[in-house]
Design a protein around this motif. Structure first.
Motif, PDB file in Angstrom:
ATOM      1  N   CYS A   1      95.054  82.098  27.785  1.00  0.00           N
ATOM      2  CA  CYS A   1      93.400  81.841  26.957  1.00  0.00           C
ATOM      3  C   CYS A   1      92.234  81.684  27.289  1.00  0.00           C
ATOM      4  O   CYS A   1      91.686  82.384  26.572  1.00  0.00           O
ATOM      5  CB  CYS A   1      93.943  80.311  26.623  1.00  0.00           C
ATOM      6  SG  CYS A   1      95.793  79.941  25.409  1.00  0.00           S
ATOM      7  N   GLU A   2      92.275  81.433  28.696  1.00  0.00           N
ATOM      8  CA  GLU A   2      90.858  81.161  29.687  1.00  0.00           C
ATOM      9  C   GLU A   2      89.842  82.150  29.727  1.00  0.00           C
ATOM     10  O   GLU A   2      89.343  82.505  29.369  1.00  0.00           O
ATOM     11  CB  GLU A   2      91.003  80.199  30.552  1.00  0.00           C
ATOM     12  CG  GLU A   2      91.277  78.928  30.368  1.00  0.00           C
ATOM     13  CD  GLU A   2      91.267  78.022  31.476  1.00  0.00           C
ATOM     14  OE1 GLU A   2      91.130  76.851  31.320  1.00  0.00           O
ATOM     15  OE2 GLU A   2      91.941  78.693  32.115  1.00  0.00           O
TER      16      GLU A   2
ATOM     17  N   LEU B   1      89.266  84.242  26.385  1.00  0.00           N
ATOM     18  CA  LEU B   1      88.122  83.586  25.420  1.00  0.00           C
ATOM     19  C   LEU B   1      86.947  84.697  26.215  1.00  0.00           C
ATOM     20  O   LEU B   1      86.105  84.458  25.695  1.00  0.00           O
ATOM     21  CB  LEU B   1      88.479  82.424  25.778  1.00  0.00           C
ATOM     22  CG  LEU B   1      89.261  81.366  24.899  1.00  0.00           C
ATOM     23  CD1 LEU B   1      89.425  80.060  24.987  1.00  0.00           C
ATOM     24  CD2 LEU B   1      89.100  81.331  23.578  1.00  0.00           C
TER      25      LEU B   1
ATOM     26  N   GLY C   1      84.702  85.485  22.965  1.00  0.00           N
ATOM     27  CA  GLY C   1      83.874  85.009  23.172  1.00  0.00           C
ATOM     28  C   GLY C   1      82.318  84.732  22.939  1.00  0.00           C
ATOM     29  O   GLY C   1      81.447  84.458  23.205  1.00  0.00           O
TER      30      GLY C   1
ATOM     31  N   ALA D   1      84.759  80.290  20.098  1.00  0.00           N
ATOM     32  CA  ALA D   1      85.322  80.502  20.863  1.00  0.00           C
ATOM     33  C   ALA D   1      85.148  79.573  21.748  1.00  0.00           C
ATOM     34  O   ALA D   1      86.018  78.838  22.620  1.00  0.00           O
ATOM     35  CB  ALA D   1      85.240  81.948  21.442  1.00  0.00           C
TER      36      ALA D   1
ATOM     37  N   LEU E   1      87.802  76.353  20.770  1.00  0.00           N
ATOM     38  CA  LEU E   1      88.872  76.843  21.671  1.00  0.00           C
ATOM     39  C   LEU E   1      89.199  76.692  23.374  1.00  0.00           C
ATOM     40  O   LEU E   1      89.622  75.965  23.534  1.00  0.00           O
ATOM     41  CB  LEU E   1      89.018  77.809  21.305  1.00  0.00           C
ATOM     42  CG  LEU E   1      89.588  78.198  19.716  1.00  0.00           C
ATOM     43  CD1 LEU E   1      90.078  79.916  19.611  1.00  0.00           C
ATOM     44  CD2 LEU E   1      91.041  77.677  19.695  1.00  0.00           C
ATOM     45  N   GLY E   2      88.031  76.667  23.673  1.00  0.00           N
ATOM     46  CA  GLY E   2      87.325  76.662  25.049  1.00  0.00           C
ATOM     47  C   GLY E   2      87.929  75.057  25.565  1.00  0.00           C
ATOM     48  O   GLY E   2      88.799  74.365  26.670  1.00  0.00           O
TER      49      GLY E   2
END
Length: 142
Positions: free
Chosen positions: A24-25, A28, A32, A40, A43-44
């Motif tokens: 995920c990171e 992003l 992002g 983004a 979400l981070g």
């Protein structure tokens, strides 16, 4: 995700949660920028909250960010919120299986998050955008 047994599927996700968070990171970091940079960032923050043990806070932030993202990305479907989710679910479910595998993998999990929930309904045990906003409790935040 293809595991038919819900409990086993959850166990697999939990076994690989650190890998999933890293993925995920990474995504992003790549995505992002531009129009969705602010989302983004949120979400981070949801990933960071999850890593810090604040799972309910992470869920609320992720689900509400998902809602905002879906509305921004699909303005043509946004006549009213109730119809918006119904149309979005239909669009995802009607996508031909196998033709756009990547599309299906990334969008099908969103369907359960968009299912209808009204205060007073039984709170779903799966993630649900509306229940996360209006059904705060241990059942929805696990």
């Amino acid at each position: 995700m293809a595991e038919p047994d819900k409990e086993r599927r959850l166990a697999v996700l939990l076994e690989h949660r650190q890998d999933l968070l890293q993925d995920c990171e990474a995504v992003l970091q790549e995505t992002g920028r531009g129009e969705y940079a602010e989302l983004a960032g949120f979400l981070g923050a949801a990933v960071a909250a999850f890593r810090a043990g604040h799972r309910a806070a992470a869920q609320v932030l992720a689900v509400n960010t998902l809602d905002t993202l879906l509305c921004k990305a699909n303005p043509d479907l946004l006549v009213n919120k109730t119809q918006f989710y119904k149309k979005l679910i239909e669009q995802v479910e009607e996508e031909p299986d196998g033709r756009l595998v990547v599309w299906a993998i990334t969008h099908r999990p969103v369907v359960s998050a968009l299912n209808t929930f009204w205060p007073g309904d039984k709170v779903p045990t799966e993630i649900n955008r509306h229940a996360s906003a209006h059904g705060v409790g241990a059942v929805q935040y696990t």
